[in-house]
Design a protein around this motif. Structure first.
Motif, short mmCIF file in Angstrom:
data_model
loop_
_atom_site.label_atom_id
_atom_site.label_comp_id
_atom_site.label_asym_id
_atom_site.label_seq_id
_atom_site.Cartn_x
_atom_site.Cartn_y
_atom_site.Cartn_z
N UNK A 101 2.48 7.45 -1.30
CA UNK A 101 2.34 7.14 0.13
C UNK A 101 3.54 6.32 0.57
N UNK A 102 3.90 6.45 1.86
CA UNK A 102 5.03 5.70 2.38
C UNK A 102 4.92 5.60 3.89
N UNK A 103 5.55 4.59 4.45
CA UNK A 103 5.56 4.41 5.90
C UNK A 103 6.68 3.46 6.27
N UNK A 104 7.40 3.78 7.32
CA UNK A 104 8.46 2.91 7.85
C UNK A 104 7.86 2.10 9.00
N UNK A 105 7.00 1.13 8.63
CA UNK A 105 6.30 0.33 9.63
C UNK A 105 6.11 -1.09 9.11
N UNK A 106 6.02 -2.04 10.04
CA UNK A 106 5.69 -3.41 9.67
C UNK A 106 4.24 -3.45 9.21
N UNK A 107 3.97 -4.27 8.18
CA UNK A 107 2.64 -4.21 7.58
C UNK A 107 2.42 -5.37 6.61
N UNK A 108 1.20 -5.48 6.12
CA UNK A 108 0.87 -6.24 4.92
C UNK A 108 -0.12 -5.40 4.12
N UNK A 109 -0.36 -5.79 2.87
CA UNK A 109 -1.28 -5.04 2.01
C UNK A 109 -2.44 -5.95 1.64
N UNK A 110 -3.65 -5.44 1.83
CA UNK A 110 -4.88 -6.19 1.57
C UNK A 110 -5.57 -5.63 0.34
N UNK A 111 -5.92 -6.52 -0.59
CA UNK A 111 -6.57 -6.15 -1.84
C UNK A 111 -7.93 -6.82 -1.91
N UNK A 112 -8.99 -6.04 -1.97
CA UNK A 112 -10.34 -6.57 -2.12
C UNK A 112 -10.83 -6.29 -3.53
N UNK A 113 -11.03 -7.38 -4.29
CA UNK A 113 -11.40 -7.27 -5.69
C UNK A 113 -12.88 -7.60 -5.84
#
Length: 423
Positions: free
Chosen positions: A385-397
């Protein structure tokens, strides 16, 4: 300024006396009155389950003291009345500016504890903030990762949107403030993002822009409180073991070359990952996550793969069952399939059950400019997966299950990638 001399007598005396008092007051303020805390941020320099570390800055010329008042909240909101305990720390000169850096470790806290606190000294306290210590494994938690942050409206928007999802931990994969040796930018950075970092502990990796235009990392070490030598270190949060590496940053040069990781860091990684794998096999932890600034592989338009770095690290990832590598540096989002030595081990794109190999996540678009990809028909087989966008990544454990979403922070917003990893 007028050179006219005031007349003697009661009126002139009073005027000179008033001016003298004002001058003395200004001198006192310049020495001790600028001690209001600013740029408050939390981290874990010791055990996350039993401690928290608070860092902040003052513009005083003499040390006003370093104190944290804290306590558990009696209700849903934190108040000064909740602050029944205190901890003292130390201060040190802040490089390049007329400021002091204050650091206090709050120890002997039970795991999973909500905490109210404020920092400073009597007469110069910060607002009262609320946070909590890490839970004991295997209690669920949420962490967020991003890299290449800086000071801009975009980076402030990222912080605001991260705060809105209420994470327990923030990982920043290098290129924190983009000070590049301009020390006041560090102050601007921590002031801009105080509302997030004063409530959520921040753990960072060293980026090439922390290298102060290749003059060292003194400011990075001064302004952040991290475990060990603060360049490479590890810690547990609930059932996840995190290993943070410098990933070749100290060998970075203008040509983009990366030499070998220093032997001391490599030996630390070997010992740390060996122990983490053993604990994983015993069921004490479920995931091993490595964070560093540089990706090993990339579909960036012009930057190639870091094959020298991959040759050093990938054998360790394979031998010690590393689940994930979180990186920044490239200002876009990109995720791999599970892979070993640059080759995918599965064609699955979203849901992974005990996959072989590690997943690389590039999350370098938290506020700076965006970078281009190469044409999609030239992408490597490992791309998922890829995207040229501003973002953050959220991890729910939640125990052995990790649910992951890459969340766009631009005007469109929304989830740009979603996947899961189960061990």
């Amino acid at each position: 300024m007028s050179s006219r001399i005031e007349s003697a007598g009661p009126a002139g005396y009073a005027k000179h006396t008033g001016a003298l008092i004002c001058a003395l007051c200004w001198m006192c303020w310049s020495v001790t009155g600028a001690a209001a805390p600013r740029g408050v941020h939390l981290s874990f320099s010791e055990d996350p389950m039993s401690s928290l570390t608070a860092v902040w800055f003052t513009d005083s010329r003499v040390d006003p003291g370093s104190q944290v008042q804290y306590g558990t909240p009696a209700g849903t909101e934190c108040t000064v009345g909740d602050l029944m305990l205190s901890a003292l720390g130390r201060s040190k000169r802040t490089p390049g500016v007329e400021s002091l850096t204050h650091e206090v470790v709050i120890r002997d806290l039970p795991s999973g504890t909500d905490l109210c606190y404020r920092v400073g000294t009597p007469g110069d306290w910060s607002p009262v903030w609320r946070t909590h210590t890490a839970p004991a494994a295997p209690q669920g938690f949420r962490f967020v990762a991003f890299g290449d942050h800086g000071t801009s409206e975009l980076s402030e928007s990222t912080s605001a949107q991260v705060a809105a999802v209420e994470p327990d931990l923030v990982l920043l994969a290098g290129d924190v403030s983009y000070a590049n040796g301009d020390q006041p930018i560090w102050d601007e950075y921590f002031d801009d993002h105080q509302s997030l970092y004063a409530t959520v502990p921040l753990m960072t990796a060293l980026g090439n822009h922390e290298h102060e235009d290749f003059r060292g990392i003194r400011a990075y070490r001064n302004r952040l409180a991290l475990p060990g030598n603060e360049v490479f270190y590890s810690f547990d949060y609930s059932n996840v073991h995190f290993l943070v590496l410098d990933g070749g940053v100290k060998a970075f040069d203008p040509l983009g070359l990366i030499s070998q990781i220093p032997i001391r860091e490599w030996l630390f990684a070997v010992r740390d990952l060996r122990g983490a794998k053993q604990r994983k096999e015993l069921g004490e932890i479920d995931f091993i996550v490595v964070m560093q600034h540089f990706p090993l592989y990339s579909n960036h338009a012009t930057r190639g793969n870091e094959l020298g770095l991959a040759a050093i690290l990938e054998p360790l990832f394979a031998a010690f069952d590393v689940d994930m590598l979180i990186t920044g540096h490239n200002h876009h989002y990109e995720r791999s399939k599970p892979m070993q030595f640059g080759q995918p081990t599965t064609d699955e794109l979203t849901d992974y059950l005990n996959p072989q190999g590690y997943i690389q996540v590039i999350t370098g678009a938290a506020g700076r400019s965006l970078y281009d990809f190469k044409p999609e028909d030239q992408f490597a087989l490992w791309s998922a997966a890829w995207a040229r966008r501003y973002h953050f990544v959220q991890f729910d454990v939640d125990g052995p299950v990790m649910q992951v979403e890459a969340i766009a922070t631009d005007e469109i917003g929304g989830v740009i990638d979603q996947w899961s990893l189960t061990r």
